[in-house]
Design an enzyme around this catalytic site. Structure first.
Site, PDB file in Angstrom:
ATOM      1  N   ASP A   1       0.847  -1.195   0.000  1.00 39.76           N
ATOM      2  CA  ASP A   1       0.000   0.000   0.000  1.00 39.76           C
ATOM      3  C   ASP A   1       0.881   1.243   0.000  1.00 39.76           C
ATOM      4  O   ASP A   1       1.399   1.647   1.034  1.00 39.76           O
ATOM      5  CB  ASP A   1      -0.928  -0.007   1.215  1.00 39.76           C
ATOM      6  CG  ASP A   1      -1.936   1.134   1.193  1.00 39.76           C
ATOM      7  OD1 ASP A   1      -1.761   2.088   0.402  1.00 39.76           O
ATOM      8  OD2 ASP A   1      -2.910   1.073   1.967  1.00 39.76           O
TER       9      ASP A   1
ATOM     10  N   HIS B   1       0.389   7.848   4.083  1.00 41.51           N
ATOM     11  CA  HIS B   1       1.147   7.147   5.116  1.00 41.51           C
ATOM     12  C   HIS B   1       2.641   7.449   5.066  1.00 41.51           C
ATOM     13  O   HIS B   1       3.411   6.874   5.838  1.00 41.51           O
ATOM     14  CB  HIS B   1       0.917   5.643   4.987  1.00 41.51           C
ATOM     15  CG  HIS B   1      -0.525   5.251   4.970  1.00 41.51           C
ATOM     16  ND1 HIS B   1      -1.349   5.435   6.054  1.00 41.51           N
ATOM     17  CD2 HIS B   1      -1.310   4.730   3.984  1.00 41.51           C
ATOM     18  CE1 HIS B   1      -2.575   5.027   5.748  1.00 41.51           C
ATOM     19  NE2 HIS B   1      -2.567   4.598   4.499  1.00 41.51           N
TER      20      HIS B   1
ATOM     21  N   ILE C   1      -0.155   8.925   8.884  1.00 42.14           N
ATOM     22  CA  ILE C   1      -0.787   7.976   9.802  1.00 42.14           C
ATOM     23  C   ILE C   1      -0.458   6.547   9.390  1.00 42.14           C
ATOM     24  O   ILE C   1      -0.005   6.283   8.282  1.00 42.14           O
ATOM     25  CB  ILE C   1      -2.320   8.178   9.850  1.00 42.14           C
ATOM     26  CG1 ILE C   1      -2.937   7.955   8.458  1.00 42.14           C
ATOM     27  CG2 ILE C   1      -2.657   9.547  10.405  1.00 42.14           C
ATOM     28  CD1 ILE C   1      -4.460   7.989   8.445  1.00 42.14           C
TER      29      ILE C   1
ATOM     30  N   GLY D   1      -4.475   1.253   8.260  1.00 40.85           N
ATOM     31  CA  GLY D   1      -5.422   0.509   9.086  1.00 40.85           C
ATOM     32  C   GLY D   1      -5.114  -0.972   9.100  1.00 40.85           C
ATOM     33  O   GLY D   1      -5.231  -1.637  10.142  1.00 40.85           O
TER      34      GLY D   1
END
Length: 285
Positions: A188, A193, A208, A211
């Site tokens: 990803d 991120h 961040i 998930g």
């Protein structure tokens, strides 16, 4: 291009070839925190291929599906949020494999012009050599910019409800400041991120954590706290995403054990944030 219900529900693709190696399996394990202490001999078999047979994180299955969230479904991809993940394992993942992947749209619900669309995607992974089914991934997506497309109303899959008692067990796992940069190498590459400017544009002080990285860390907490690192015990794993983790946070996984059903929730206590909820892990009997 707006969502079109009939076209969406007809969307499927079969026999997508994908292979992963033992290096990919070890990289994923490292990216969710296995091997942080290189002297921990219980974790070493997940990140070191010599000596004992290489073990695989059950949640590795979440990163071996190419384009799980295709950008060309007709949705506003910039407004897409991953709200829930469910994983069913039919047998432990091998340390390396050539796979065939079937992907389809399971359901699509219209929550209204101001509330977006709810879309459920499913991917099945099989061994290319003999067609053995290894896993199914089910992802629930909220397309915030695509409500009012004319689909049916609905709420999606019913969530697992944890027991109403204090947790039976709890596990604190620290994340690294560079955890998201590490995890993005599993597939990803969303700049949210990694790029501070992109994160700031989305309203975050810094990039961040993915998930699905938090999802994998929760699985690690269950493995080390309840399963004695036996990855073959995990038959299913699911949770809803409720808030982002910031790299460097400590993730606390609270667990409730009822027979072979483990309910769990993850929080970052420093910020009083519940980051995973409605978690459920089913263990082999």
């Amino acid at each position: 291009m707006a969502l079109k219900y009939d076209e969406l529900m007809a969307r499927s693709v079969n026999d997508v070839a994908f292979n992963y190696t033992d290096a990919d399996a070890m990289l994923y394990a490292l990216a969710v925190g296995m091997g942080r202490d290189p002297m921990n001999e219980r974790e070493l078999p997940y990140v070191y291929e010599q000596g004992k047979p290489l073990q695989t994180m059950p949640t590795l299955a979440t990163v071996v599906v190419p384009d799980m969230f295709p950008p060309d479904l007709g949705w506003d991809y910039s407004q897409v949020l991953h709200s829930e993940q469910r994983l069913q394992l039919f047998r432990p993942l091998p340390p390396a494999a050539n796979l065939l992947i079937n992907k389809r749209v399971v359901d699509a619900f219209d929550r209204g012009p101001n509330r977006g669309a709810l879309i459920i995607l499913e991917a099945e992974g099989r061994l290319a050599s003999d067609d053995t089914v290894l896993f199914t991934n089910t992802s629930t997506i909220v397309a915030r910019g695509d409500g009012g497309f004319g689909g049916p109303a609905g709420k999606g899959l019913p969530p697992h409800r944890p027991p109403r008692r204090e947790p039976d067990l709890s596990c604190d796992l620290e994340t690294r400041a560079d955890q998201a940069l590490f995890y993005r190498l599993t597939g990803d590459r969303n700049p949210l991120h990694a790029d501070p400017a992109v994160a700031a544009g989305a309203g975050f002080d810094r990039p961040i954590l993915h998930g699905l990285c938090t999802f994998g860390i929760a699985c690690k907490a269950v493995l080390q706290t309840i399963c004695e690192y036996d990855y073959t015990l995990v038959e299913s794993f699911e949770a809803r995403f409720s808030a982002p983790v910031v790299p460097g946070d400590t993730i606390t996984t609270d667990m409730w054990q009822d027979g072979n059903i483990i309910s769990f929730a993850c929080s970052v206590k420093e910020r009083n944030a519940l980051v995973l909820r409605n978690g459920k892990c089913t263990l082999a009997v």
